[in-house]
Scaffold this motif. Structure first.
Motif, PDB file in Angstrom:
ATOM      1  N   LEU A 177       0.827  -1.203   0.000  1.00 15.09           N
ATOM      2  CA  LEU A 177       0.000   0.000   0.000  1.00 15.09           C
ATOM      3  C   LEU A 177       0.866   1.261   0.000  1.00 15.09           C
ATOM      4  CD1 LEU A 177      -2.905   1.053   0.111  1.00 15.09           C
ATOM      5  CD2 LEU A 177      -2.726   1.107   2.596  1.00 15.09           C
ATOM      6  N   ALA A 178       1.942   1.236   0.805  1.00 13.61           N
ATOM      7  CA  ALA A 178       2.837   2.402   0.854  1.00 13.61           C
ATOM      8  C   ALA A 178       3.539   2.604  -0.488  1.00 13.61           C
ATOM      9  CB  ALA A 178       3.867   2.215   1.967  1.00 13.61           C
ATOM     10  N   SER A 179       3.942   1.510  -1.147  1.00 14.56           N
ATOM     11  CA  SER A 179       4.658   1.628  -2.425  1.00 14.56           C
ATOM     12  C   SER A 179       3.761   2.220  -3.514  1.00 14.56           C
ATOM     13  CB  SER A 179       5.168   0.253  -2.870  1.00 14.56           C
ATOM     14  OG  SER A 179       6.052  -0.290  -1.907  1.00 14.56           O
ATOM     15  N   VAL A 180       2.524   1.712  -3.602  1.00 15.51           N
ATOM     16  CA  VAL A 180       1.624   2.228  -4.640  1.00 15.51           C
ATOM     17  C   VAL A 180       1.253   3.683  -4.354  1.00 15.51           C
ATOM     18  CG1 VAL A 180      -0.568   1.888  -5.822  1.00 15.51           C
ATOM     19  CG2 VAL A 180       0.733  -0.080  -5.062  1.00 15.51           C
ATOM     20  N   ALA A 181       1.079   4.015  -3.067  1.00 13.46           N
ATOM     21  CA  ALA A 181       0.776   5.407  -2.717  1.00 13.46           C
ATOM     22  C   ALA A 181       1.952   6.312  -3.070  1.00 13.46           C
ATOM     23  CB  ALA A 181       0.457   5.498  -1.224  1.00 13.46           C
ATOM     24  N   PHE A 182       3.173   5.849  -2.840  1.00  8.37           N
ATOM     25  CA  PHE A 182       4.346   6.653  -3.196  1.00  8.37           C
ATOM     26  C   PHE A 182       4.408   6.891  -4.704  1.00  8.37           C
ATOM     27  CE2 PHE A 182       8.693   6.561  -4.866  1.00  8.37           C
ATOM     28  CZ  PHE A 182       9.185   7.740  -4.310  1.00  8.37           C
ATOM     29  N   VAL A 183       4.151   5.867  -5.488  1.00 12.97           N
ATOM     30  CA  VAL A 183       4.190   6.026  -6.948  1.00 12.97           C
ATOM     31  C   VAL A 183       3.105   6.995  -7.411  1.00 12.97           C
ATOM     32  CG1 VAL A 183       3.915   4.810  -9.145  1.00 12.97           C
ATOM     33  CG2 VAL A 183       5.239   3.766  -7.299  1.00 12.97           C
ATOM     34  N   ASN A 184       1.907   6.920  -6.794  1.00  9.28           N
ATOM     35  CA  ASN A 184       0.854   7.894  -7.117  1.00  9.28           C
ATOM     36  C   ASN A 184       1.287   9.310  -6.784  1.00  9.28           C
ATOM     37  OD1 ASN A 184      -2.316   7.045  -7.719  1.00  9.28           O
ATOM     38  ND2 ASN A 184      -0.977   5.350  -7.166  1.00  9.28           N
TER      39      ASN A 184
END
Length: 313
Positions: A177-184
């Motif tokens: 979840l943190a990785s996808v949020a960072f990419v967003n």
């Protein structure tokens, strides 16, 4: 002759002439607005009404093309009782907070860096425009390779000895979840930086020259000149970034497909899974209505902030 003389007679002193003259621009504006209103009604209002109607009906693959039986709040209660909707709301809030904090903070930092002149400033501007212009599917695919076990980030971490094992960026419940949020957030930083840069360029250079003469440091210039000057821009960007984070779907679809398990099932993606994977269209519509309600609240706040910004100059 009659058609050319008639307007002249009206301007000559008839008291009724100003009335039609005032109404004509308004009618012209309404005429120009008509195509947009028609497209908005066909492409936005009608699908939204259909979505709400579906959310209060029992609609499955078997009844999609038949009459929809009214089911009241059954779809909403089913989603809440299963725990899926509540968990998705929590994940969406975490996701939105990460995207907003990183997107706003790094966007302002990038704008301050871009405000200075130099070759590296131009290179950074070109890189930001490139990242902003990339389609989300391409951007997400690139980050999926970078965050893999054999990707660039894990290779650097293992090579420098900071880690003994690869970081499970995309297949650990918390990291995903943190990785996808960072990419967003990474995808929205260029837009925020460019808007902030336009706001910073409106500050007169004499203001910074006076601050330098008074001995103000760069940090003090940022705190006492730049941040107050872009307060109105910050409010507008904050709401736009919240909306962007709240409705994010494409990066989750490309990078994790909602997994591992349900770790990255935010509200928009949960609605997609329920409607188009499990074919429970009524339940998926109910989940989507909750997401749409959140976006509508943010859109109302955005419109209000724009109105206040125009009112106060």
């Amino acid at each position: 002759m009659t058609t050319t003389l008639a307007p002249t007679a009206g301007r000559a002193g008839s008291p009724a002439a100003p009335g039609p003259r005032r109404r004509r621009p308004r009618q012209t504006r309404l005429l120009f607005m008509l195509p947009a209103a028609v497209f908005l009604g066909v492409l936005s209002v009608y699908p939204l009404v259909t979505l709400v109607r579906m959310a209060f009906s029992k609609v499955t693959a078997a009844t999609l093309n038949a009459d929809w039986a009214f089911s009241g709040l059954d779809n909403f209660t089913a989603g809440l009782e299963s725990g899926d909707t509540g968990a998705a709301v929590s994940r969406t809030l975490v996701f939105v907070v990460v995207v907003t904090v990183l997107g706003m903070g790094l966007g302002l930092g990038g704008a301050i860096a871009l405000r200075t002149r130099g070759w590296w400033s131009g290179a950074l501007l070109a890189l930001m425009v490139f990242v902003w212009a990339l389609p989300p599917v391409v951007n997400g695919s690139v980050w999926k390779f970078l965050l893999a076990d054999t990707g660039l980030l894990n290779t650097v971490l293992l090579g420098t000895g900071l880690r003994d094992t690869p970081v499970p960026f995309l297949y650990d419940q918390h990291w995903a979840l943190a990785s996808v949020a960072f990419v967003n957030a990474f995808a929205v930083i260029p837009f925020n930086a460019l808007v902030y840069r336009a706001a910073l360029l409106t500050i007169e250079p004499e203001v910074f020259e006076a601050a330098q003469l008074d001995g103000a440091s760069k940090a003090q210039q940022v705190r006492h000149i730049m941040v107050p000057s872009v307060r109105g821009t910050t409010l507008v960007l904050l709401i736009l970034t919240l909306v962007y984070g709240f409705r994010s779907f494409d990066f989750i679809y490309v990078m994790t497909y909602g997994g591992p398990g349900t770790a990255t099932n935010t509200l928009p993606f949960l609605g997609y899974l329920q409607a188009f994977v499990r074919y429970d269209y009524g339940l998926g519509a109910a989940t989507s209505v909750i997401a749409v309600a959140g976006v509508l609240v943010l859109a109302a706040l955005y419109a209000r902030s724009i109105r206040n910004e125009e009112k106060h100059g």
